[in-house]
Design an enzyme around this catalytic site. Structure first.
Site, PDB file in Angstrom:
ATOM      1  N   ASP A 448     -19.764 -33.876  20.487  1.00  0.00           N
ATOM      2  CA  ASP A 448     -19.178 -33.638  21.810  1.00  0.00           C
ATOM      3  C   ASP A 448     -17.652 -33.730  21.739  1.00  0.00           C
ATOM      4  O   ASP A 448     -17.087 -34.247  20.759  1.00  0.00           O
ATOM      5  CB  ASP A 448     -19.740 -34.700  22.776  1.00  0.00           C
ATOM      6  CG  ASP A 448     -19.709 -34.273  24.227  1.00  0.00           C
ATOM      7  OD1 ASP A 448     -19.052 -33.272  24.543  1.00  0.00           O
ATOM      8  OD2 ASP A 448     -20.349 -34.953  25.052  1.00  0.00           O
ATOM      9  N   ASP A 516     -23.108 -28.334  31.277  1.00  0.00           N
ATOM     10  CA  ASP A 516     -23.694 -29.519  31.904  1.00  0.00           C
ATOM     11  C   ASP A 516     -24.400 -29.145  33.198  1.00  0.00           C
ATOM     12  O   ASP A 516     -25.076 -29.974  33.795  1.00  0.00           O
ATOM     13  CB  ASP A 516     -22.603 -30.554  32.212  1.00  0.00           C
ATOM     14  CG  ASP A 516     -22.234 -31.351  30.960  1.00  0.00           C
ATOM     15  OD1 ASP A 516     -23.011 -31.334  29.998  1.00  0.00           O
ATOM     16  OD2 ASP A 516     -21.172 -31.989  30.960  1.00  0.00           O
TER      17      ASP A 516
HETATM   18  C1  DGJ Z   1     -20.739 -34.243  28.039  1.00  0.00           C
HETATM   19  C2  DGJ Z   1     -21.930 -33.462  27.587  1.00  0.00           C
HETATM   20  O1  DGJ Z   1     -21.821 -32.135  27.972  1.00  0.00           O
HETATM   21  C3  DGJ Z   1     -23.194 -34.116  28.139  1.00  0.00           C
HETATM   22  O2  DGJ Z   1     -24.317 -33.363  27.789  1.00  0.00           O
HETATM   23  C4  DGJ Z   1     -23.291 -35.528  27.625  1.00  0.00           C
HETATM   24  O3  DGJ Z   1     -23.466 -35.502  26.244  1.00  0.00           O
HETATM   25  C5  DGJ Z   1     -22.042 -36.292  28.001  1.00  0.00           C
HETATM   26  N1  DGJ Z   1     -20.842 -35.610  27.606  1.00  0.00           N
HETATM   27  C6  DGJ Z   1     -22.060 -37.673  27.376  1.00  0.00           C
HETATM   28  O4  DGJ Z   1     -20.920 -38.379  27.594  1.00  0.00           O
END
Ligand code: DGJ
Length: 695
Positions: A448, A516
């Site tokens: 990430d 997300d």
């Molecule tokens: C952002 C990501 O897009 C989410 O899926 C998740 O992993 C969060 N970060 C975790 O902090």
């Protein structure tokens, strides 16, 4: 058969259906001659006509493959250098070409300074995609600083205006399609945030009178995850040009004496219709761009804990989720954020990649073994490029984050970006991930990156303005090294959802977290934008508990959306009723049956949710023996729609069997594509997954 023809300073790249042609004129200038349908090769010539008066120069009007800054050329240049004596002009002569069966290089050098610039082209059998990149060589001993280095320039054939399709997105709303008519001036798609980010896509798609099936479509996609710029322009004479590559915003790049620099590559093509563009690029990316370990293997159905447990992960709650996931048929269980350091929320812990022993008193292996016993692989979340000021790492190495000594650092999500251009930071990150993978049976990493860059001081660098490029390369290198040492581990690119899903990232990572936003309705639009020029297989899509923010949609509906990429599940499964579990089981079993078609097949976008109120996407195997169609609508108006649903991409002469709403049909491909099956599409939550099989 694809081939390269070079004669009398005319160079023809012959692909499956197209010609890409350039040449060198008598004065030694390079010209772009043609890109499009094949013509008689002997007709091509480097025509150097152009107007010349005191205000408009020939050089400014030429269609070129390479336009350095200098002389009487004032439009967007590809390359701008500053030599040690402060001369800022490049003046090139043509030195010759090198050729092999699939590669052509045109070599130029400066008439005075020790600079060599090579344009590289690679062609591929059975494809209209051409790979282009530029090589810069400093043949002297001093340094040359570049204010701009693009990967490629394109000129489009028609003097009529083109429309440029791109995406205009944000966190939670990535890949929203836009179409800009470019009549004059400049249209720019770019990133200035340090990485490719959520806003625009690093590509151009230029078209005239085009739809899914017809019309001229020119496209090129840059494989680079740093700051990029795609600068499209149209001049008074109607010439449309595109210059694309690393962004010249807050940029400079030093090439020292004896050094060679290769730009990030661009993949370009000319086709009829957006559908063919997607299919060509999808096939090409799967075969030639994605990393080799997993490119030809179907990706597993995964579960991700983020939406269920957030930062509050523990051996107990993850085991409970894992049991439910296994029951449904999930193959890979991924624990997201929260398992390390003092990570209770987003304020602390990033950088401290040791297991939190309050949450996992016996280490991670207890959970991993439980997951493995349940028959699933284990995956884990990391955010290696970041640090929270409230972390042991930052307390020990405050200078490891990008910073200016006399400026206060801007935190976003309470975190700072680590200076990945430093060797010690690179080693720290590689070692921690290597150790994590060596000591645990981990088969997948979700990598990430949750904020853009700021205060990009990098005192360690000779030229700190190279940070975006060097940071990007450091990330790619670590991913490559990890893969070399742990070839069984798949790695996903994520940046607050789809903030780093370009073809550069996808040359190193195996898949991407798309967004997300897991709302089934919004996802239809997001996924369309994603899959225009990115492979469907890399598009991770989870079914979560978001039942529709503005419009409700059922669990079945959400599955039918998520199954159009690589399926994942992300809800709080411990709260699922028995009937919810059955729906999940049924859909996951179905996905396993069709995933080869979705992940490796050709996508036909037949009806568009934005334009037609109905979405009909169909995937077909390359041999046209098997297809799967996803038919979705969420609240049609005016009692609509009783329509003949026509399919696409089938073999007219084959006979196919399909079942829709308990009615089985056996029809020819020609019938299914031209007459169709009448269906009444209505209600707030219409969803059908139609399997089409050759009889
Ligand atoms: C952002 C990501 O897009 C989410 O899926 C998740 O992993 C969060 N970060 C975790 O902090």
């Amino acid at each position: 058969m694809s081939k390269i023809i070079c004669k009398n300073n005319i160079f023809v790249l012959e692909t499956k259906n197209t010609h890409y042609v350039m040449g060198i004129d008598e004065a030694g200038y390079n010209h772009h001659i043609h890109w499009g349908q094949k013509c008689d090769v002997s007709d091509y010539c480097a025509d150097n006509t152009g107007d010349e008066n005191s205000n408009h120069t020939r050089l400014d009007e030429y269609k070129q493959e390479l336009t350095p800054f200098g002389q009487t050329m004032y439009r967007e240049c590809d390359i701008k250098a500053e030599f040690e004596d402060k001369c800022r002009e490049i003046n090139l002569k043509y030195d010759g070409y090198k050729k092999s069966d699939d590669m052509l290089s045109l070599v130029f050098s400066d008439k005075f300074y020790p600079l060599e610039i090579t344009l590289n082209y690679q062609i591929f059998e059975n494809s209209d995609i051409i790979k282009r990149w530029t090589t810069i060589k400093n043949t002297g001993t001093g340094r040359i600083d570049f204010e701009k280095i693009s990967s490629a320039q394109f000129s489009l054939p028609s003097v009529n205006a083109y429309t440029f399709k791109n995406t205009n997105g944000a966190w939670g709303g990535e890949f929203i399609e836009t179409n800009n008519v470019l009549e004059g001036g400049y249209t720019v798609f770019e990133s200035r945030k340090g990485s490719s980010n959520h806003n625009n896509s690093p590509y151009f798609i230029a078209y005239q009178n085009a739809d899914e099936k017809t019309g001229d479509v020119y496209f090129a996609s840059l494989a680079y995850s740093g700051n990029f710029k795609v600068s499209c322009s149209r001049d008074l004479y109607g010439i449309t040009r595109v210059v694309m590559g690393m962004n010249d915003f807050d940029f400079s790049h030093t090439v020292n004496g004896g050094e060679i620099f290769d730009t990030p590559p661009v993949y370009c093509g000319y086709v009829q219709g957006f559908g063919e563009m997607t299919r060509q690029m999808n096939r090409f990316a799967v075969n030639h761009i994605l990393p080799k370990q997993f490119n030809d293997k179907p990706l597993p159905v995964l579960y991700n804990s983020w939406e269920a447990t957030g930062f509050d992960v523990s051996v107990n709650n993850q085991s409970a989720l894992a049991e439910r996931a296994a029951e449904m048929g999930v193959e890979l269980f991924v624990m997201d954020d929260g398992w390390f350091g003092q990570r209770k929320n987003d304020r602390a812990g990033l950088g401290d990649w040791y297991v939190n022993n309050e949450k996992f008193p016996n280490g991670l292996n207890e959970l991993i073994e439980r997951v493995n016993e349940l028959g699933m692989d284990f995956g884990i979340w990391v955010e290696p490029e970041m640090v929270n000021p409230d972390s042991d790492l930052f307390r020990k190495h405050p200078d490891w984050a990008y910073h200016y000594p006399n400026r206060e650092a801007c935190t976003l999500r309470h975190q700072l970006v680590l200076n990945m251009t430093r060797k010690d930071v690179q080693e720290y990150i590689f070692n921690l991930l290597d150790e994590l993978l060596s000591n645990h049976n981990i088969k997948y990493i979700k990598w990430d990156m949750n904020r853009p860059f700021s205060e990009t001081g990098a005192e360690n660098l000779q030229n700190p303005k190279m940070y975006s490029y060097l940071h990007t390369m450091a990330v790619y290198n670590i991913v490559d090294k990890l893969k070399e040492k742990h070839p069984e581990v798949a790695i996903e690119t994520c940046a607050s959802g789809g903030g780093r899903c370009d073809l550069g990232a996808l040359s190193h990572y195996d898949q991407a977290w798309t967004s997300d936003n897991t709302d089934g309705i919004d996802r239809m639009t997001i996924q369309k934008g994603y899959s225009l020029l990115r492979p469907a297989k890399t598009m991770r899509a989870w079914v979560t508990d978001i039942e529709g923010i503005n419009k409700p949609c059922s669990l079945d509906f959400r599955f039918a959306v998520a199954m159009q990429g690589s399926l994942g599940v992300g809800g709080n499964l411990t709260k699922y009723s028995d009937s919810d579990l059955e729906i999940c089981k049924k859909n996951i079993a179905l996905y396993k049956q069709i995933r080869d078609v979705v992940q490796f097949g050709d996508l036909y976008r037949i009806l568009d949710i934005e334009k037609d109120e109905v979405l009909l996407n169909q995937y077909v195997t390359v041999d046209k023996s098997k297809g799967v169609a996803f038919l979705l609508a969420n609240g049609t108006r005016f009692y609509k729609k009783r329509i003949p649903v026509c399919f696409d991409g089938l073999d007219e002469n084959k006979r196919y069997k399909l079942t829709i709403k308990n009615n089985t049909y056996e029809k020819s491909g020609a019938y299914l594509m031209n007459v169709g099956i009448p269906l009444h599409i209505h209600g707030v939550d219409y969803n059908e997954i139609i399997l089409i099989e050759e009889v």
